[in-house]
Design an enzyme around this catalytic site. Structure first.
Site, short mmCIF file in Angstrom:
data_model
loop_
_atom_site.label_atom_id
_atom_site.label_comp_id
_atom_site.label_asym_id
_atom_site.label_seq_id
_atom_site.Cartn_x
_atom_site.Cartn_y
_atom_site.Cartn_z
N ARG A 38 0.82 -1.20 0.00
CA ARG A 38 0.00 0.00 0.00
C ARG A 38 0.86 1.26 0.00
O ARG A 38 2.03 1.24 0.38
CB ARG A 38 -0.92 0.02 1.23
CG ARG A 38 -2.05 -0.97 1.18
CD ARG A 38 -2.84 -1.00 2.48
NE ARG A 38 -2.08 -1.62 3.57
CZ ARG A 38 -2.52 -1.75 4.82
NH1 ARG A 38 -3.72 -1.26 5.14
NH2 ARG A 38 -1.78 -2.33 5.74
N TYR A 90 -1.26 4.74 10.51
CA TYR A 90 -1.70 3.77 11.52
C TYR A 90 -0.54 3.56 12.49
O TYR A 90 0.59 3.29 12.07
CB TYR A 90 -2.07 2.43 10.87
CG TYR A 90 -3.40 2.42 10.16
CD1 TYR A 90 -4.59 2.64 10.85
CD2 TYR A 90 -3.45 2.19 8.78
CE1 TYR A 90 -5.81 2.63 10.18
CE2 TYR A 90 -4.67 2.18 8.11
CZ TYR A 90 -5.84 2.40 8.82
OH TYR A 90 -7.05 2.40 8.16
#
Length: 375
Positions: free
Chosen positions: A19, A97
């Site tokens: 990602r 995150y």
């Protein structure tokens, strides 16, 4: 702090993580407001986004991670790895995150460096929703039955059970622990694979909702030790989907319960990036995803959506971009003064822990964001 002028996009280095935190459309949004974007070369390759795509959108491609990390704000997907700790510094704003309750060494590095760090998973709106966790929860939830089905195959160590069975043969019994975004996504896909699905949760209103929209396709049960014990002892696949926003996931399945499961049964613990909700869970990677304890196959990959990085990148960027832009436009001081959702995302600031649950789980003092910024 005034508007952030430069944003860095480093290449993700977590194992098999494809990602990327920003798409070319995101670059255009930053460029429109006068913020320059610096993308490490190859950062988008895993998501099928080329350097030329970023250049066309207005980004500058830089040759090294250090170049990307040297900007005022860095936007990422996953928590910094040990190799990246040296890039942390007091004048850096990091947005990614973090899952600090599960990764205390990352918290230590952020605090030692004095970095301002916002976590996607704790950004929370006034109605209690977690808008930046939701898209990856949906991806991980949809992946969980798919991964479970693979490892139920005999040659992969499982019981040799087909999820949907065949006429005259029972389908797989799937137990989903938790009825949030991960849980309902997992239950929906498992039911679509024609498995026999049971969802367990403490929130009876949530169970009523699932029962109404999936009438006849799944069973709902109130969560308690007895219901969990009985359900997983008979399960072919158990999906752990328990979440405490910002905090460590509670352990709801003990090692003794795991021992009671059928040989070759499979556990997929989606909560692993928050420490896991199964006592026997330890984090694995996409390149080495499973291990067996007490004859039960455990799948516990900490970045499950990284298995489908193209889909995951765009799903994540759709949610994060407005918050990226808001933080860059206003700066940290103004965000804490005016934006409660983003303020809930602030985890560390100048050596202080600014999220209550993170501080509690790490056993560290808590300082409110307002107090931290005025100190």
């Amino acid at each position: 702090m005034a508007q952030i002028q430069t944003v860095g996009v480093p290449r993700e280095i977590k194992t098999a993580e494809g990602r990327v935190s920003l798409t070319p459309d995101g670059v255009r949004e930053f460029e429109r407001m006068g913020t320059e974007v610096f993308v490490e070369t190859g950062a988008g390759e895993g998501a099928s986004i080329s350097d030329s795509d970023y250049i066309a959108a207005g980004a500058t491609i830089v040759p090294t991670a250090a170049d990307a990390w040297s900007q005022q704000m860095v936007v990422k997907v996953k928590e910094p790895k040990t190799e990246e700790f040296g890039f942390l510094r007091p004048d850096l704003t990091l947005f990614t995150y973090l899952h600090l309750a599960a990764y205390p060494e990352v918290a230590k590095a952020l605090l030692s460096a004095g970095t301002t760090a916002f976590a996607y998973e704790t950004v929370q709106t006034a109605d209690g929703k977690l808008p930046l966790l939701a898209p990856m929860s949906e991806v991980a939830g949809r992946l969980a039955p798919q991964m479970g089905a693979q490892f139920l195959e005999r040659h992969r160590g499982g019981r040799g059970v087909l999820m949907g069975g065949v006429p005259g043969v029972m389908p797989a019994k799937v137990v989903v622990l938790g009825a949030g975004n991960v849980g309902w996504s997992a239950a929906r896909i498992a039911a679509g694979m024609e498995a026999e699905v049971t969802v367990i949760d403490r929130d009876l209103d949530r169970l009523r909702y699932l029962d109404q929209i999936y009438t006849g396709r799944l069973t709902t049960m109130a969560s308690n030790r007895g219901s969990i014990e009985r359900s997983i002892a008979d399960a072919d696949l158990v999906i752990g989907a328990v979440l405490v926003a910002g905090g460590r996931a509670p352990v709801v399945v003990s090692e003794d319960m795991v021992k009671s499961m059928k040989p070759g049964a499979v556990i997929v613990d989606v909560a692993v990036d928050q420490g896991g909700c199964i006592e026997t869970t330890r984090e694995t990677t996409h390149t080495d995803p499973v291990y067996s304890i007490h004859g039960v196959v455990h799948y516990a990959v900490g970045n499950m959506p990284g298995a489908v990085p193209h889909t995951s990148t765009y799903a994540l960027a759709n949610a994060t971009l407005p918050y990226h832009v808001q933080l860059a436009r206003l700066g940290v001081q103004q965000v804490v003064a005016t934006d409660s959702a983003l303020t809930a995302g602030l985890n560390t600031y100048r050596g202080m822990v600014t999220h209550y649950l993170v501080a509690t789980d790490l056993g560290l003092p808590f300082t409110s964001p307002t107090e931290a910024l005025s100190a």
